[in-house]
Structure formats: structure tokens, C-alpha cells
Write an enzyme that holds these catalytic residues in place. Structure first.
Site, PDB file in Angstrom:
ATOM      1  N   HIS A  30      10.680  -2.547 -52.641  1.00 57.08           N
ATOM      2  CA  HIS A  30      10.197  -2.362 -51.275  1.00 57.08           C
ATOM      3  C   HIS A  30      10.748  -3.388 -50.296  1.00 57.08           C
ATOM      4  CE1 HIS A  30       7.089  -0.939 -54.162  1.00 57.08           C
ATOM      5  NE2 HIS A  30       7.211   0.152 -53.418  1.00 57.08           N
ATOM      6  N   ASP A  74      10.085  -7.020 -53.056  1.00 58.78           N
ATOM      7  CA  ASP A  74       9.996  -7.008 -54.513  1.00 58.78           C
ATOM      8  C   ASP A  74      11.119  -6.142 -55.065  1.00 58.78           C
ATOM      9  OD1 ASP A  74       9.188  -4.389 -54.072  1.00 58.78           O
ATOM     10  OD2 ASP A  74       7.108  -4.691 -54.684  1.00 58.78           O
ATOM     11  N   SER A 108       4.956   4.764 -52.162  1.00 57.13           N
ATOM     12  CA  SER A 108       4.600   3.352 -52.004  1.00 57.13           C
ATOM     13  C   SER A 108       5.276   2.685 -50.812  1.00 57.13           C
ATOM     14  CB  SER A 108       4.938   2.569 -53.280  1.00 57.13           C
ATOM     15  OG  SER A 108       6.327   2.634 -53.567  1.00 57.13           O
TER      16      SER A 108
END
Length: 368
Positions: free
Chosen positions: A337, A334, A41
Site C-alpha cells: 500500500h 508496507d 484494502s
């Protein structure tokens, strides 16, 4: 007749290349012909959008500062590889493989998938994902044949082309976050000591990277795992008495990173002839940021710009949640990340400086 066929094939390859390069001609700084990206991600740019998974970011406020808006990137703006693509001179960001086919593959593709890891079961707790084994398989079984078709089966021309491209791989974070240290869902920590687990991961990763080499990869960037014992997600869960971060996780990460750097030495030392691997030290970059965040312009390094719960780290950003306003002051977007500005800083540092790259920087790798 045979000579004529060979000339015809070379002419076709030249035409395809010229068509692909028309717009790039006004971009003389493009340093490599293509850029292929493997990872999780941290660099996924939309491949998970169509999967049944909790690991997806195709809703606001994700993408709030990105020119194209919501794309599936797990940040407010650019990812680390987006920054690298810009620094490498690409006119456009490298697209996700999920919507890239045909001649567009000549410039590369992003195969990264949120929640994925070196091990296939990593990330199963979150739902669908494309593991590193699957990403490598897609490259070998889908992308490579398509590119071979574009080169009219000329293996030498294709191999020469790929040898000038850059391959990026950033894997391992989820093998700890969403596997080894998630004891309610996985038994891995009971099956392996931290030392044995790092060794098992590196054995698998070595095989995967060697397979990419067999497919034509010669200029390869591999990124170390960051200091994930200090991310908002872990800070929200950890209740340490003598330290702010979860140092048990950080110590396990150091074992993996140390082994990865040795792997790079082995690859460069003759194990994979003609290849050049660059090790990017995301862990040391994090250490330096935590020691002196103000030097990089960050005021907040312990919580996400958006999220839920303690440190905004118990859940990722909720749909349509209002994010913090001063996003350039936050290291984390967040629970997991980095923000756009953090990715930009790390991208620039690793592109032209040797501080966090080994044995050369990314700019030098591109010039080889």
C-alpha cells in the site's frame, strides 16, 4: 388529499436534507451530496476490523499519521478516497459501512474490504472479506432500502439525489495477487490463460458495475490496477535477471486495464444511458513515478516504510513495529500500500488534471 400527501413527502425530504446539510452550509465547496466507495484494502477504512482475517490494519503503526489514529486504513494516513473526499469538499471522511446507518447514509458510505476482489473466492487465503458481489449486494439490499425510507418511498427524488452522487470502484488487484498468481492456493492460472482470465474478470466486473447503475449510480469512477509487478511484495519474491519488476504480472495487468478502458467507452457510448464513467490510470501513474521518483519527492520506491524481510515486502507491518522516520520520502507504506503522501499526490493529479483520467477528470465529473 393526494396532493397534500405529496407535498408532505417532499417537505419531509427537504427537512432531512437541511438537517444533513447544516454543517455543510459552511462548506460551500462540497461538490456532490454523497460519495459511495467500493474496493479493496487500498481504500478500506475499517470494514475488515470485525472480520476474522489476516487482512486488517487496526493496530499501530497503521494510522500513525492519521488525525483519528488507528482506524483500519492500510496506510500511515489517508487513503486515495480520503483525499478525494477532501477535494470534493466533504467536511468529514466517508465512514465505513460497518458503522454507518440511518440518515448518515445520505452522505455516502465506504463498503471496501481488504483482500476482496471481483471474484468471490479471491482473498480466501487471508480469511474473511467482502467481495465486490457482496458489496454491491449490500448497497442494493441494505443501503438503498434505508435511503428509500428516508425519502418516504419517493423513487424519483431518490434517483435524482443518487444521480448527483459519486460512486468509486477500485477492484482487480487481489484477483491477481491473491488469486491468479498465487498458484499454491488457487488453480486459476491453470484454468485460464492471462487473456482469458482478464476477459472473465471484465465480464463479471461489467455485470457488477451495471448493477450499480440499475441502483441509481450515474457518476462513476473506476480505477485501473497499478503496476503491481513492482510493489515491495513482488520484489521480495521475484528473482528476475533482466528486470527489476515481475513483468509477467505487469503484462497480465495491462490486458485487464486495456479492457477496462474499453468498458468505460462502452458504458459512456450509450450502453448505460445517462451515465458518465471516468477511468483512472493508476498503472501509468506508477510507470511515471518509477521513471522519475525524485520529481515527486520520493527517495525510496522499492521497499515499504515498515514490514518484514526483503524490501520490507515479505510481511506487512507488525503490531507496534517502528516505522521509518522520513515517511514523506517513501512511495510505499508496507508491502502493498502507498503512503499518505503518495495518495495525496495521486488524488490531486486525478482530481483536477486529465493526465491520468479519461475521458474527463474527477472535478469535471463532480460538476456534471
Amino acid at each position: 388529499m393526494r396532493k397534500f400527501n405529496e407535498l408532505g413527502r417532499l417537505f419531509f425530504v427537504l427537512v432531512v436534507w437541511l438537517r444533513l446539510s447544516t454543517r455543510a452550509c459552511s462548506q460551500p465547496q462540497q461538490r456532490v451530496p454523497c460519495f459511495f466507495i467500493f474496493g479493496d484494502s487500498l481504500v478500506d477504512n475499517g470494514n475488515n476490523n470485525r472480520l476474522i482475517t489476516l487482512s486488517r490494519a487496526n493496530y499501530r503503526p497503521y494510522g500513525i499519521d492519521f488525525p483519528q489514529g488507528v482506524t483500519g486504513r492500510f496506510t500511515n494516513g489517508r487513503t486515495y478516497v480520503d483525499v478525494l473526499a477532501q477535494l470534493l469538499g466533504f467536511r468529514n471522511f466517508i465512514p465505513p459501512y460497518s458503522r454507518t446507518r440511518g440518515a448518515a447514509l445520505m452522505r455516502g458510505a465506504n463498503l471496501a474490504s481488504g483482500a476482496s476482489g471481483i471474484r468471490d473466492e479471491t482473498g480466501d487465503n487471508l480469511g474473511g472479506h467482502t467481495s465486490m458481489n457482496q458489496q454491491v449486494s449490500i448497497f442494493g439490499n441494505d443501503i438503498l432500502p434505508e435511503m428509500r425510507r428516508l425519502f418516504r418511498g419517493d423513487a424519483n427524488a431518490l434517483n435524482s439525489y443518487l444521480s448527483r452522487c459519486i460512486f468509486y470502484s477500485g477492484m482487480g488487484s487481489n484477483d491477481y495477487l491473491n488469486n491468479y498468481f498465487m498458484t499454491d492456493f488457487y488453480s486459476t492460472s491453470s484454468d485460464f490463460t492471462t487473456k482469458a482470465y482478464a476477459a472473465a474478470l471484465l465480464q463479471d466486473y461489467s455485470r457488477q458495475l451495471t448493477q450499480l447503475y440499475s441502483f441509481g449510480a450515474r457518476k462513476v469512477i473506476v480505477t485501473a490496477i497499478g503496476q503491481i509487478g513492482c510493489i515491495p511484495y513482488e520484489l521480495a519474491r521475484f528473482r528476475g535477471n533482466s528486470t527489476r519488476c515481475n513483468e509477467d504480472i505487469n503484462k497480465a495487468i495491462v490486458m485487464f486495464n486495456s479492457g477496462l478502458k474499453k468498458l468505460v467507452d462502452n458504458f459512456n457510448g450509450g450502453q448505460l444511458p445517462g451515465a458518465k464513467f471516468v477511468y483512472v490510470d493508476a498503472y501509468q501513474s506508477n510507470v511515471d513515478l518509477y521513471k522519475n521518483p525524485n520529481a515527486s519527492g520520493f527517495d525510496v520506491i522499492d521497499k515499504g516504510c515498515c514490514g518484514v524481510g526483503r524490501n520490507n515486502g515479505q510481511l506487512t507491518c507488525l503490531p507496534l513495529q517502528e516505522a521509518c522516520r522520513e515517511r514523506t520520502k517513501y512511495l510505499f507504506w508496507d508491502a502493498f500500500h502507498p503512503t499518505d503522501i503518495a495518495n495525496v499526490g495521486f488524488g490531486r493529479a486525478t482530481f483536477s488534471s486529465g493526465r491520468y483520467t479519461y475521458p474527463i477528470n474527477i472535478q469535471q465529473l463532480a460538476m456534471l
